[in-house]
Design a protein around this motif. Structure first.
Motif, short mmCIF file in Angstrom:
data_model
loop_
_atom_site.label_atom_id
_atom_site.label_comp_id
_atom_site.label_asym_id
_atom_site.label_seq_id
_atom_site.Cartn_x
_atom_site.Cartn_y
_atom_site.Cartn_z
N THR A 1 27.45 2.63 -3.30
CA THR A 1 26.91 2.53 -4.65
C THR A 1 27.79 2.05 -5.88
O THR A 1 27.55 1.19 -6.59
CB THR A 1 25.92 3.81 -5.33
OG1 THR A 1 26.78 5.01 -5.42
CG2 THR A 1 25.21 4.31 -4.09
N LEU A 2 29.04 2.67 -5.96
CA LEU A 2 30.17 2.25 -6.65
C LEU A 2 30.42 0.68 -6.36
O LEU A 2 30.68 0.05 -7.28
CB LEU A 2 31.19 3.27 -6.56
CG LEU A 2 31.20 4.48 -7.29
CD1 LEU A 2 32.53 5.15 -7.25
CD2 LEU A 2 31.17 4.18 -8.75
N THR A 3 30.59 0.49 -5.12
CA THR A 3 31.20 -1.00 -4.75
C THR A 3 30.03 -1.75 -5.35
O THR A 3 30.37 -2.99 -5.69
CB THR A 3 31.48 -1.02 -3.24
OG1 THR A 3 32.26 -0.12 -2.88
CG2 THR A 3 31.89 -2.54 -2.66
N ALA A 4 28.77 -1.49 -4.92
CA ALA A 4 27.67 -2.34 -5.48
C ALA A 4 27.74 -2.73 -6.80
O ALA A 4 27.37 -3.84 -7.29
CB ALA A 4 26.35 -1.81 -4.81
N MET A 5 27.96 -1.50 -7.66
CA MET A 5 27.83 -1.96 -9.00
C MET A 5 29.02 -2.78 -9.39
O MET A 5 29.07 -3.77 -10.35
CB MET A 5 28.04 -0.54 -9.85
CG MET A 5 27.90 -0.67 -11.44
SD MET A 5 27.93 0.86 -12.20
CE MET A 5 27.56 -0.13 -13.80
N MET A 6 30.25 -2.58 -8.98
CA MET A 6 31.67 -3.30 -9.17
C MET A 6 31.42 -4.80 -8.67
O MET A 6 31.60 -5.82 -9.56
CB MET A 6 32.66 -2.81 -8.23
CG MET A 6 33.27 -1.42 -8.89
SD MET A 6 33.61 -1.52 -10.29
CE MET A 6 32.49 -0.63 -11.33
#
Length: 410
Positions: free
Chosen positions: A58-63
């Motif tokens: 979910t962090l990677t997707a936001m980045m």
């Protein structure tokens, strides 16, 4: 203040301080969206029946969303002005934040975080472009140092607030708060942020012209050197941000509240670094301040790796060493940004800011995920620190080869 290309914003000390607060609030939305829910990672994984790697995604997707969004919104702001794309981005971000409260699965959560990233890019990319519209040289470096001070409050308070919210409600409460903050940002932009790019300075929105501008930027060592240096340093920092919640709680037995306090302490290091950097403006060249920050951050992550290899790591030693790393990063971020943007004319500031920001977040989201490539699929202290050292070495090498060519603009 030095000379600016645009006189839209008044020059008084009070008005500049207010601009710092407004742009800081807008730019801090992204870090707050990243950090507020970090203490809840283990709880979210359990609630959604997902693996740790899926929640880290979910962090990677936001980045990735932040990277893509900046490539779109930056050029739009060069053609339409700064206000309209900012308002649309903040509105979409607010809606996506409230929808995150209702996610039924990790997959839907990842998708909504991607939308948040795309929309949240408006605050990051347009705020930098506004600064370039109004300031240049040491004035820009001084403003960015102040801006990072305001922005730094979000990642410092984010995990603390998130940890306390877990004591009074489920993890979804974090996104209710995030949506409320974003809604307030919309009101601030609508009523108090003026347009800083006059119509006569706007670029016609043609795909061919955009591609020509991007191609020129990626071939300009004065721009791409500091931008790559910033991206690699951010990826090093983001590796810590994305992995340390699991490392501290699963590997060292810290509580969510203890983790949030450690995270806040390390963020104080970032704030201290930016303020010492601001003090040194006019006393030391921009490129020298950047080089000093890079070397200090690299030294800190090498010590981290040594602690991991020797088995001597503790929560206290990790927090102290990460504090030093973040102090060094506090020098890198404003100076690399200043060198990259000051090498370009204001008419392409939005596109340059977008390209730099997309590189930063694409590297952060992509390279930080390497820490999770372990046999178990979970990040460990060893995997986290190994990735951080590799990225720190690359950042120094890129600066030595390319970054110093922008020095005369600092």
């Amino acid at each position: 203040m030095g000379e600016t290309e645009n006189q839209v914003w008044p020059r008084s000390r009070r008005s500049v301080a207010f601009l710092v607060l407004v742009l800081g609030m807008l730019t801090a939305t992204g870090p707050l969206a990243t950090d507020l829910y970090l203490p809840a990672f283990p709880e979210i994984a359990a609630d959604l029946g997902a693996a740790e790697a899926q929640i880290q995604l979910t962090l990677t997707a936001m980045m990735v969303g932040l990277a893509l969004g900046q490539l779109i919104i930056g050029p739009l702001s060069d053609g339409l002005g700064r206000r309209t794309p900012m308002l649309v981005g903040v509105a979409v971000f607010t809606i996506a934040s409230f929808l995150c409260v209702l996610v039924p699965s990790a997959g839907v959560f990842v998708a909504l975080r991607f939308v948040q990233g795309v929309a949240g890019a408006a605050g990051a990319v347009i705020s930098r472009a506004v600064v370039r519209d109004l300031f240049s040289g040491d004035d820009a470096a001084r403003f960015f140092s102040r801006l990072v001070l305001v922005i730094g409050v979000a990642p410092m308070l984010g995990p603390i607030v998130g940890g306390q919210l877990l004591l009074v409600g489920p993890w979804q409460l974090c996104f209710v708060v995030l949506g409320a903050v974003s809604a307030l940002s919309f009101v601030v932009v609508f009523f108090w942020l003026p347009e800083t790019l006059p119509g006569e300075q706007r670029q016609a929105m043609r795909v061919s012209g955009l591609l020509v501008t991007v191609w020129r930027l990626v071939r300009d060592a004065r721009f791409v050197g500091p931008a790559l240096t910033l991206g690699l340093t951010f990826a090093m920092m983001f590796t810590y941000i994305s992995a340390f919640s699991f490392v501290s709680q699963d590997e060292f037995g810290a509580s969510a509240q203890a983790y949030s306090v450690m995270f806040a302490i390390n963020t104080v290091g970032l704030i201290c670094g930016t303020q010492v950097n601001g003090f040194l403006i006019g006393r030391m060249e921009t490129s020298r301040r950047l080089a000093g920050g890079l070397c200090l951050a690299l030294l800190a992550v090498v010590v981290l790796l040594s602690l991991a290899v020797s088995g001597a790591a503790s929560l206290v030693s990790l927090t102290a060493t990460l504090f030093v790393m973040m102090f060094g990063v506090g020098f890198v971020m404003p100076n690399a940004t200043t060198l990259a943007l000051s090498s370009q004319v204001p008419a392409v500031a939005g596109t340059a800011s977008a390209l730099m920001g997309s590189m930063q977040f694409a590297m952060g989201g992509g390279l930080a995920s390497l820490a999770g490539l372990t046999a178990s699929g979970d990040a460990t202290l060893m995997s986290m620190t190994s990735v951080m050292v590799g990225l720190g070495v690359l950042a120094v090498l890129v600066f030595l080869v390319l970054g110093r060519r922008a020095a005369r603009f600092g």
